[in-house]
Design a protein around this motif. Structure first.
Motif, PDB file in Angstrom:
ATOM      1  N   GLU A  35       8.643   3.647  -2.665  1.00 52.19           N
ATOM      2  CA  GLU A  35       8.085   2.342  -2.954  1.00 52.19           C
ATOM      3  C   GLU A  35       7.833   2.480  -4.805  1.00 52.19           C
ATOM      4  OE1 GLU A  35       3.439   0.430  -3.318  1.00 52.19           O
ATOM      5  OE2 GLU A  35       4.006   2.250  -2.036  1.00 52.19           O
ATOM      6  N   LEU A  37       6.552   1.338  -8.035  1.00 54.97           N
ATOM      7  CA  LEU A  37       5.220   1.475  -8.827  1.00 54.97           C
ATOM      8  C   LEU A  37       5.358   0.751  -9.895  1.00 54.97           C
ATOM      9  CD1 LEU A  37       4.006   4.928  -8.254  1.00 54.97           C
ATOM     10  CD2 LEU A  37       3.795   3.028  -6.574  1.00 54.97           C
ATOM     11  N   LYS A 144       9.232   3.822 -11.980  1.00 58.62           N
ATOM     12  CA  LYS A 144       8.424   4.634 -11.496  1.00 58.62           C
ATOM     13  C   LYS A 144       8.388   4.329 -10.070  1.00 58.62           C
ATOM     14  CE  LYS A 144       3.809   6.210 -12.552  1.00 58.62           C
ATOM     15  NZ  LYS A 144       2.551   5.895 -13.637  1.00 58.62           N
ATOM     16  N   TYR A 145       8.364   5.530  -9.358  1.00 53.68           N
ATOM     17  CA  TYR A 145       8.492   5.179  -7.673  1.00 53.68           C
ATOM     18  C   TYR A 145       7.453   6.202  -7.013  1.00 53.68           C
ATOM     19  CZ  TYR A 145      11.569   8.766  -7.682  1.00 53.68           C
ATOM     20  OH  TYR A 145      12.583  10.274  -7.508  1.00 53.68           O
ATOM     21  N   GLU A 146       7.134   6.141  -5.810  1.00 54.52           N
ATOM     22  CA  GLU A 146       6.718   6.905  -5.040  1.00 54.52           C
ATOM     23  C   GLU A 146       7.296   7.336  -3.725  1.00 54.52           C
ATOM     24  OE1 GLU A 146       2.240   7.804  -2.699  1.00 54.52           O
ATOM     25  OE2 GLU A 146       2.627   5.830  -4.075  1.00 54.52           O
ATOM     26  N   VAL A 151       4.942  10.947  -6.955  1.00 55.81           N
ATOM     27  CA  VAL A 151       5.068  10.071  -7.884  1.00 55.81           C
ATOM     28  C   VAL A 151       6.181  10.476  -8.791  1.00 55.81           C
ATOM     29  CG1 VAL A 151       4.510   8.400  -9.910  1.00 55.81           C
ATOM     30  CG2 VAL A 151       3.031   8.715  -7.707  1.00 55.81           C
ATOM     31  N   GLN A 162      11.221  -4.013  -5.322  1.00 60.57           N
ATOM     32  CA  GLN A 162      10.007  -3.567  -4.709  1.00 60.57           C
ATOM     33  C   GLN A 162      10.148  -2.115  -4.102  1.00 60.57           C
ATOM     34  OE1 GLN A 162       8.029  -6.274  -2.106  1.00 60.57           O
ATOM     35  NE2 GLN A 162       7.529  -7.443  -4.132  1.00 60.57           N
TER      36      GLN A 162
END
Length: 175
Positions: A35, A37, A144-146, A151, A162
């Motif tokens: 995902e 961020l 920046k992602y998860e 993270v 997205q």
């Protein structure tokens, strides 16, 4: 039990088992996604120097023909001597003539100096200087992602939207 019923039950069980195996395989190997961020564009400032030239009107002093101002001094001395000679008589007349010549020579020198200082000409010159143009170039994105509750951040060439595809626990950054 009926033989066809038994064969049907076995075939049904095999079919259900095979279907479950295929469904489980698809769920396990189905594409995962990280995902997104935040996405921050990265710009680079490009500086490009260029030369700019303009025509400028310049006033200059004309070249001096009589640098020592001899003509002005001589003419002033002659005129001053003649005027001094008109004053007094005897030795006073000689003294007045000499004083007039000295004073006239000095005055003639200064008159010529002032005239030479005012003797100017105007010309046009090309004057150039360097100016620097600046522009912005998009060089990528900090994303920046998860993924799996963690993270992290990665630099990408394109805005991923997205979510980012994941294969074997690794981000798929290129098509």
């Amino acid at each position: 039990m009926n033989k066809s019923l038994l064969v049907g039950a076995v075939l049904g069980a095999v079919g259900v088992t095979a279907g479950g195996a295929v469904a489980t395989y698809n769920v396990v190997t189905a594409p995962q996604y990280a995902e997104v961020l935040a996405v921050k564009p990265i710009n680079e400032t490009i500086r490009t120097p260029r030369e700019v030239c303009n025509e400028v009107t310049v006033t200059r002093q004309a070249p001096v023909k009589d640098q020592h101002k001899i003509a002005g001094t001589a003419i002033g001395a002659v005129v001053g001597g003649l005027l001094g000679n008109q004053v007094g008589g005897g030795n006073g007349k000689k003294l007045a003539t000499v004083a007039g010549a000295v004073g006239g020579g000095y005055a003639g020198n200064k008159v010529q100096e002032n005239m030479q200082a005012k003797d100017t000409y105007t010309t046009t010159e090309t004057r150039c200087n360097t100016v620097t143009d600046t522009s912005e170039k998009l060089v990528g994105y900090n994303v920046k992602y998860e993924l799996d509750g963690k993270v992290a951040q990665v630099r990408m060439a394109n805005d991923p939207g997205q979510r980012i595809p994941v294969r074997d626990g690794q981000l798929v950054l290129a098509d």
